[in-house]
Motif scaffolding. Structure first.
Motif, PDB file in Angstrom:
ATOM      1  N   SER A 162      36.311  69.624  95.005  1.00 44.22           N
ATOM      2  CA  SER A 162      35.378  70.889  95.583  1.00 44.22           C
ATOM      3  C   SER A 162      35.408  71.275  96.834  1.00 44.22           C
ATOM      4  CB  SER A 162      34.166  70.399  95.039  1.00 44.22           C
ATOM      5  OG  SER A 162      33.513  69.203  95.852  1.00 44.22           O
ATOM      6  N   GLY A 163      36.416  70.514  97.505  1.00 45.91           N
ATOM      7  CA  GLY A 163      36.679  71.276  99.219  1.00 45.91           C
ATOM      8  C   GLY A 163      35.785  70.508 100.094  1.00 45.91           C
ATOM      9  N   GLN A 164      36.393  70.648 101.236  1.00 46.86           N
ATOM     10  CA  GLN A 164      35.702  69.942 102.676  1.00 46.86           C
ATOM     11  C   GLN A 164      34.259  70.375 102.832  1.00 46.86           C
ATOM     12  OE1 GLN A 164      38.672  70.053 106.102  1.00 46.86           O
ATOM     13  NE2 GLN A 164      36.924  70.829 107.226  1.00 46.86           N
ATOM     14  N   VAL A 165      33.618  69.517 103.225  1.00 43.89           N
ATOM     15  CA  VAL A 165      32.249  69.634 103.697  1.00 43.89           C
ATOM     16  C   VAL A 165      31.866  69.215 104.933  1.00 43.89           C
ATOM     17  CG1 VAL A 165      29.604  69.247 103.252  1.00 43.89           C
ATOM     18  CG2 VAL A 165      31.408  69.882 101.347  1.00 43.89           C
ATOM     19  N   THR A 166      31.115  69.780 106.032  1.00 44.17           N
ATOM     20  CA  THR A 166      30.776  68.965 107.273  1.00 44.17           C
ATOM     21  C   THR A 166      29.703  68.110 106.887  1.00 44.17           C
ATOM     22  OG1 THR A 166      31.784  70.759 108.530  1.00 44.17           O
ATOM     23  CG2 THR A 166      29.997  69.330 109.460  1.00 44.17           C
ATOM     24  N   VAL A 167      29.377  66.953 107.300  1.00 46.61           N
ATOM     25  CA  VAL A 167      28.556  66.089 107.234  1.00 46.61           C
ATOM     26  C   VAL A 167      27.288  66.346 108.525  1.00 46.61           C
ATOM     27  CG1 VAL A 167      27.629  63.793 107.173  1.00 46.61           C
ATOM     28  CG2 VAL A 167      29.876  64.094 106.345  1.00 46.61           C
ATOM     29  N   PRO A 168      26.030  66.303 107.865  1.00 43.50           N
ATOM     30  CA  PRO A 168      25.070  66.852 108.889  1.00 43.50           C
ATOM     31  C   PRO A 168      24.668  65.784 109.746  1.00 43.50           C
ATOM     32  CG  PRO A 168      24.301  67.412 106.445  1.00 43.50           C
ATOM     33  CD  PRO A 168      25.469  66.504 106.527  1.00 43.50           C
ATOM     34  N   THR A 169      25.259  66.183 111.193  1.00 40.76           N
ATOM     35  CA  THR A 169      25.050  65.262 112.220  1.00 40.76           C
ATOM     36  C   THR A 169      24.334  66.041 113.292  1.00 40.76           C
ATOM     37  OG1 THR A 169      27.144  65.473 113.023  1.00 40.76           O
ATOM     38  CG2 THR A 169      26.821  63.592 111.453  1.00 40.76           C
ATOM     39  N   THR A 170      23.962  65.258 114.469  1.00 40.46           N
ATOM     40  CA  THR A 170      23.282  65.984 115.521  1.00 40.46           C
ATOM     41  C   THR A 170      23.953  65.200 116.855  1.00 40.46           C
ATOM     42  OG1 THR A 170      21.393  66.188 114.564  1.00 40.46           O
ATOM     43  CG2 THR A 170      21.295  66.456 116.727  1.00 40.46           C
ATOM     44  N   GLY A 171      24.608  66.112 117.648  1.00 42.63           N
ATOM     45  CA  GLY A 171      24.992  65.677 119.024  1.00 42.63           C
ATOM     46  C   GLY A 171      26.179  64.663 119.005  1.00 42.63           C
ATOM     47  N   LEU A 172      26.949  64.724 118.094  1.00 36.45           N
ATOM     48  CA  LEU A 172      28.198  63.624 118.345  1.00 36.45           C
ATOM     49  C   LEU A 172      29.169  64.251 119.424  1.00 36.45           C
ATOM     50  CD1 LEU A 172      28.947  63.055 114.451  1.00 36.45           C
ATOM     51  CD2 LEU A 172      27.572  61.767 116.249  1.00 36.45           C
ATOM     52  N   LEU A 173      29.513  63.400 119.890  1.00 38.01           N
ATOM     53  CA  LEU A 173      30.851  63.856 121.077  1.00 38.01           C
ATOM     54  C   LEU A 173      31.836  63.002 120.694  1.00 38.01           C
ATOM     55  CD1 LEU A 173      28.484  64.491 124.223  1.00 38.01           C
ATOM     56  CD2 LEU A 173      29.895  66.179 122.877  1.00 38.01           C
ATOM     57  N   HIS A 174      32.952  63.545 120.415  1.00 34.51           N
ATOM     58  CA  HIS A 174      34.503  62.768 120.033  1.00 34.51           C
ATOM     59  C   HIS A 174      33.910  61.416 119.039  1.00 34.51           C
ATOM     60  CE1 HIS A 174      36.168  65.438 122.270  1.00 34.51           C
ATOM     61  NE2 HIS A 174      36.247  64.881 123.558  1.00 34.51           N
ATOM     62  N   PRO A 175      33.391  61.786 117.803  1.00 31.86           N
ATOM     63  CA  PRO A 175      33.175  60.699 116.768  1.00 31.86           C
ATOM     64  C   PRO A 175      34.539  59.863 116.765  1.00 31.86           C
ATOM     65  CG  PRO A 175      33.291  62.626 115.803  1.00 31.86           C
ATOM     66  CD  PRO A 175      32.952  62.845 117.414  1.00 31.86           C
TER      67      PRO A 175
END
Length: 312
Positions: A162-175
């Motif tokens: 079904s295609g790429q989705v961005t996971v809802p996250t907050t404030g990540l810096l270089h996961p």
């Protein structure tokens, strides 16, 4: 935007008193991945044999970051072979699915490749806009999670196409590293923010995992008890966060230098990619660390074992 860099000065010969490391707080190894431009190495002298062997034994896969290839160490040890993956540049995170297909974060090429366990042709996972992908994880439904490091996000690619989705996250810096617990909750090593975050499977709010003194966390892995192991790379150690919320402890491993990927085998043995020492360290459940006999490694980054293990 690069949020800083980590410069790691590596000795020209064997390690010793002359070793010197310089760290600038923030992008760390992710920035190193961007800057390194060594020539490509073609992996052609082995095949990806991903199916889990019998009697609980399992092969170990090691991504050799500087040499642009992936090694497969046979169950119980033995001579490693090179996985037949074409055109890798700075491979890092890896994961195997239930059919033995190996997914590799081809970091320098901003993509994830899939090497079938049955020897079929290599393919590229359909994604868009990745920038220095690092950690990978697969859930029970076959959804692939990717730490899209330089975009400060995690994306998922469902198995249904079904295609790429961005996971809802907050404030990540270089996961960096990713791991899923038994309930499907996603854990992310938030490298620059010196923390590990938890994204609930039910879509609830992101939380920070209670931990003390983390510095530049990289690899993540769960043991059979559900304890979370974290490569605390800035402190040259592996931290254990108990599933029941007990006190944090340090895994009994000495001499690490920027530990990276983590993995457990069917017997509960912990493997650590000791990035700056060019080795993989093995720590059995009963203790007594040793170096895995894999010759010629140069900055090993990712580790993977087949799923479907009996962890109880």
């Amino acid at each position: 935007m690069i949020h800083g860099a980590t410069a790691i000065t590596r000795p020209r010969g064997p390690g010793g008193p002359g070793r010197r490391r310089l760290r600038w707080r923030s992008a760390g190894l992710a920035a190193l991945m961007l800057l390194c431009t060594a020539p490509l190495a073609s992996a052609t002298d082995g095949a990806a044999e991903g199916h889990p062997p019998v009697h609980g034994a399992a092969p170990l896969y090691v991504s050799d970051y500087a040499d642009n290839d992936v090694r497969r160490v046979p169950p119980g040890g033995g001579e490693p072979t090179t996985v037949a993956a074409d055109g890798l540049t700075r491979p890092t995170g890896m994961v195997l699915d239930a059919s033995g297909d190996l997914y590799i974060a081809d970091t320098g090429n901003n993509r994830v490749v899939r090497v079938p366990g049955d020897g079929g042709p290599q393919t590229v996972v359909p994604t868009t806009g990745l920038s220095r992908p690092i950690g990978l994880a697969l859930d029970a439904a076959g959804t692939l999670y990717i730490a899209d490091s330089f975009n400060d996000r995690v994306v998922k690619v469902p198995a249904d196409g079904s295609g790429q989705v961005t996971v809802p996250t907050t404030g990540l810096l270089h996961p960096n590293g990713l791991a899923l617990d038994g309930a499907g909750n996603l854990f992310v090593a938030d490298f620059v923010n010196d923390r590990v975050v938890r994204i609930p499977a039910d879509g609830g709010p992101q939380t920070t995992v209670p931990a003390t003194g983390l510095s530049q966390p990289t690899g993540l892995a769960f043991d059979r008890r559900g304890d979370l192991y974290v490569s605390d790379s800035g402190n040259d150690r592996v931290v254990v966060l108990p599933a029941g919320g007990g006190p944090q402890r340090t895994a009994p491993v000495t001499g690490l230098n920027s530990p990276y990927g983590l993995a457990f085998d069917p017997e509960g043995t912990l493997y650590i990619a000791d990035f700056n020492n060019d080795r993989v360290v093995k720590l059995p459940m009963r203790g007594g660390q040793r170096t895995l006999p894999v010759a010629g490694l140069h900055t090993p980054a990712g580790l993977a074992v087949p799923p479907g293990r009996d962890d109880h």
